[in-house]
Design a protein around this motif. Structure first.
Motif, PDB file in Angstrom:
ATOM      1  N   UNK A 188       0.810  -1.209   0.000  1.00 54.39           N
ATOM      2  CA  UNK A 188       0.000   0.000   0.000  1.00 54.39           C
ATOM      3  C   UNK A 188       0.842   1.257   0.000  1.00 54.39           C
ATOM      4  N   UNK A 189       0.267   2.318   0.574  1.00 57.89           N
ATOM      5  CA  UNK A 189       0.940   3.620   0.552  1.00 57.89           C
ATOM      6  C   UNK A 189       1.215   4.159   1.953  1.00 57.89           C
ATOM      7  N   UNK A 190       1.152   3.292   2.953  1.00 55.24           N
ATOM      8  CA  UNK A 190       1.358   3.719   4.325  1.00 55.24           C
ATOM      9  C   UNK A 190       2.815   4.030   4.626  1.00 55.24           C
ATOM     10  N   UNK A 191       3.086   4.474   5.859  1.00 53.01           N
ATOM     11  CA  UNK A 191       4.452   4.872   6.219  1.00 53.01           C
ATOM     12  C   UNK A 191       5.453   3.733   6.221  1.00 53.01           C
ATOM     13  N   UNK A 192       4.975   2.479   6.318  1.00 51.59           N
ATOM     14  CA  UNK A 192       5.890   1.343   6.329  1.00 51.59           C
ATOM     15  C   UNK A 192       5.726   0.464   5.076  1.00 51.59           C
ATOM     16  N   UNK A 193       5.177   1.048   4.026  1.00 54.93           N
ATOM     17  CA  UNK A 193       5.025   0.310   2.772  1.00 54.93           C
ATOM     18  C   UNK A 193       6.388  -0.090   2.232  1.00 54.93           C
ATOM     19  N   UNK A 194       6.477  -1.295   1.688  1.00 53.17           N
ATOM     20  CA  UNK A 194       7.727  -1.784   1.102  1.00 53.17           C
ATOM     21  C   UNK A 194       7.397  -2.853   0.074  1.00 53.17           C
ATOM     22  N   UNK A 195       7.404  -2.457  -1.183  1.00 55.15           N
ATOM     23  CA  UNK A 195       7.099  -3.416  -2.247  1.00 55.15           C
ATOM     24  C   UNK A 195       8.125  -4.545  -2.276  1.00 55.15           C
ATOM     25  N   UNK A 196       9.382  -4.224  -1.974  1.00 54.41           N
ATOM     26  CA  UNK A 196      10.431  -5.237  -1.993  1.00 54.41           C
ATOM     27  C   UNK A 196      10.179  -6.294  -0.925  1.00 54.41           C
ATOM     28  N   UNK A 197       9.805  -5.864   0.283  1.00 51.78           N
ATOM     29  CA  UNK A 197       9.524  -6.820   1.351  1.00 51.78           C
ATOM     30  C   UNK A 197       8.272  -7.629   1.043  1.00 51.78           C
ATOM     31  N   UNK A 198       7.265  -6.992   0.488  1.00 53.75           N
ATOM     32  CA  UNK A 198       6.055  -7.724   0.095  1.00 53.75           C
ATOM     33  C   UNK A 198       6.388  -8.805  -0.924  1.00 53.75           C
ATOM     34  N   UNK A 199       7.222  -8.459  -1.901  1.00 52.24           N
ATOM     35  CA  UNK A 199       7.626  -9.451  -2.900  1.00 52.24           C
ATOM     36  C   UNK A 199       8.385 -10.602  -2.283  1.00 52.24           C
ATOM     37  N   UNK A 200       9.232 -10.301  -1.306  1.00 48.05           N
ATOM     38  CA  UNK A 200       9.987 -11.359  -0.639  1.00 48.05           C
ATOM     39  C   UNK A 200       9.051 -12.263   0.158  1.00 48.05           C
ATOM     40  N   UNK A 201       8.049 -11.690   0.809  1.00 49.14           N
ATOM     41  CA  UNK A 201       7.076 -12.496   1.544  1.00 49.14           C
ATOM     42  C   UNK A 201       6.308 -13.412   0.603  1.00 49.14           C
ATOM     43  N   UNK A 202       5.916 -12.907  -0.552  1.00 48.77           N
ATOM     44  CA  UNK A 202       5.207 -13.740  -1.525  1.00 48.77           C
ATOM     45  C   UNK A 202       6.105 -14.881  -2.013  1.00 48.77           C
ATOM     46  N   UNK A 203       7.357 -14.590  -2.260  1.00 47.06           N
ATOM     47  CA  UNK A 203       8.284 -15.606  -2.742  1.00 47.06           C
ATOM     48  C   UNK A 203       8.456 -16.710  -1.700  1.00 47.06           C
ATOM     49  N   UNK A 204       8.624 -16.325  -0.440  1.00 48.33           N
ATOM     50  CA  UNK A 204       8.793 -17.311   0.630  1.00 48.33           C
ATOM     51  C   UNK A 204       7.531 -18.151   0.774  1.00 48.33           C
ATOM     52  N   UNK A 205       6.375 -17.503   0.743  1.00 50.94           N
ATOM     53  CA  UNK A 205       5.119 -18.235   0.888  1.00 50.94           C
ATOM     54  C   UNK A 205       4.930 -19.246  -0.235  1.00 50.94           C
ATOM     55  N   UNK A 206       5.210 -18.821  -1.467  1.00 50.31           N
ATOM     56  CA  UNK A 206       5.025 -19.722  -2.607  1.00 50.31           C
ATOM     57  C   UNK A 206       6.024 -20.876  -2.569  1.00 50.31           C
ATOM     58  N   UNK A 207       7.273 -20.579  -2.170  1.00 50.10           N
ATOM     59  CA  UNK A 207       8.275 -21.633  -2.120  1.00 50.10           C
ATOM     60  C   UNK A 207       7.933 -22.677  -1.054  1.00 50.10           C
ATOM     61  N   UNK A 208       7.452 -22.232   0.076  1.00 47.42           N
ATOM     62  CA  UNK A 208       7.136 -23.158   1.157  1.00 47.42           C
ATOM     63  C   UNK A 208       5.848 -23.925   0.909  1.00 47.42           C
ATOM     64  N   UNK A 209       5.047 -23.457  -0.049  1.00 43.21           N
ATOM     65  CA  UNK A 209       3.789 -24.141  -0.360  1.00 43.21           C
ATOM     66  C   UNK A 209       3.989 -25.270  -1.361  1.00 43.21           C
ATOM     67  N   UNK A 210       5.174 -25.347  -1.973  1.00 41.01           N
ATOM     68  CA  UNK A 210       5.418 -26.371  -2.999  1.00 41.01           C
ATOM     69  C   UNK A 210       5.464 -27.758  -2.383  1.00 41.01           C
TER      70      UNK A 210
END
Length: 210
Positions: A188-210
């Motif tokens: 989002x656009x809040x004070x702690x927004x971080x697209x890079x961290x969000x992408x890393x969380x998605x990558x970890x979630x998808x990898x662990x779901x395999x």
């Protein structure tokens, strides 16, 4: 760094990706005069098995670190950020910090002049590749001659990583719906927004779901 089985990052390919995407590292040595820390870029020696780093230091940092005489710690830090308890569907709740980081250990092998020049050229090429008109170290005779002259002020090294402590703390211990909510806040656009961290969380979630 204390290790937690829930957050271990042990996949060599993921470690290599972390280095490729976050090449500005912290180098720490425990010397006869105490702790010494420096900051330099690294690249991977892709021709070798395992995780092998290539870099250089400017003189006299090789003496300050006593390079080659003992183990060197290289800290590689990826995306990280604050996670507000307001993003949880729980009360009470406390904040945390999500991050990915690797502590890589090994004894550096100091390089001779010729190989040091090769490493310097590889470093320049690695970062110039993204430029519309790359200025390669050996792109012209003038550049190559200039680089050869100033290279005497640097010391190249190869570090074969023999010990790893790596951690990816990406809210894996939270329910799936909470993880999705955190990702949404980070995107989002809040004070702690971080697209890079969000992408890393998605990558970890998808990898662990395999």
């Amino acid at each position: 760094m204390r290790q937690n089985p829930s957050f271990v990052l042990g996949d060599p390919d993921e470690l290599k990706r972390l280095v490729r995407e976050n090449p500005w590292v912290t180098m720490v040595s425990h010397t006869a005069d105490g702790l010494v820390a420096s900051h330099y870029p690294v690249i991977l020696d892709e021709s070798r098995d395992g995780v092998v780093l290539l870099s250089h230091v400017g003189r006299p940092d090789e003496q300050l670190h006593e390079l080659g005489r003992h183990e060197l710690l290289v800290i590689v830090q990826g995306p990280h950020g604050y996670i507000s308890p307001g993003w949880y569907d729980a009360n009470p709740a406390v904040p945390t910090w999500n991050f990915v980081v690797a502590h890589l250990y090994g004894v550096p092998q100091l390089l001779g002049d010729d190989e040091n020049l090769e490493v310097l050229a590889a470093l320049v090429d690695h970062f110039e590749e993204r430029m519309p008109q790359p200025r390669r170290m050996n792109g012209t005779i003038e550049n190559a001659d200039y680089a050869a002259r100033i290279a005497a002020g640097t010391v190249g090294f190869r570090l074969e990583v023999t010990r790893v402590v790596a951690k990816e703390k990406m809210s894996q211990n939270k329910p799936a719906e909470t993880v999705e909510r955190i990702i949404g806040e980070l995107e989002g656009s809040g004070p702690y927004a971080s697209a890079a961290l969000a992408g890393e969380m998605r990558r970890v979630r998808e990898r662990r779901a395999r």
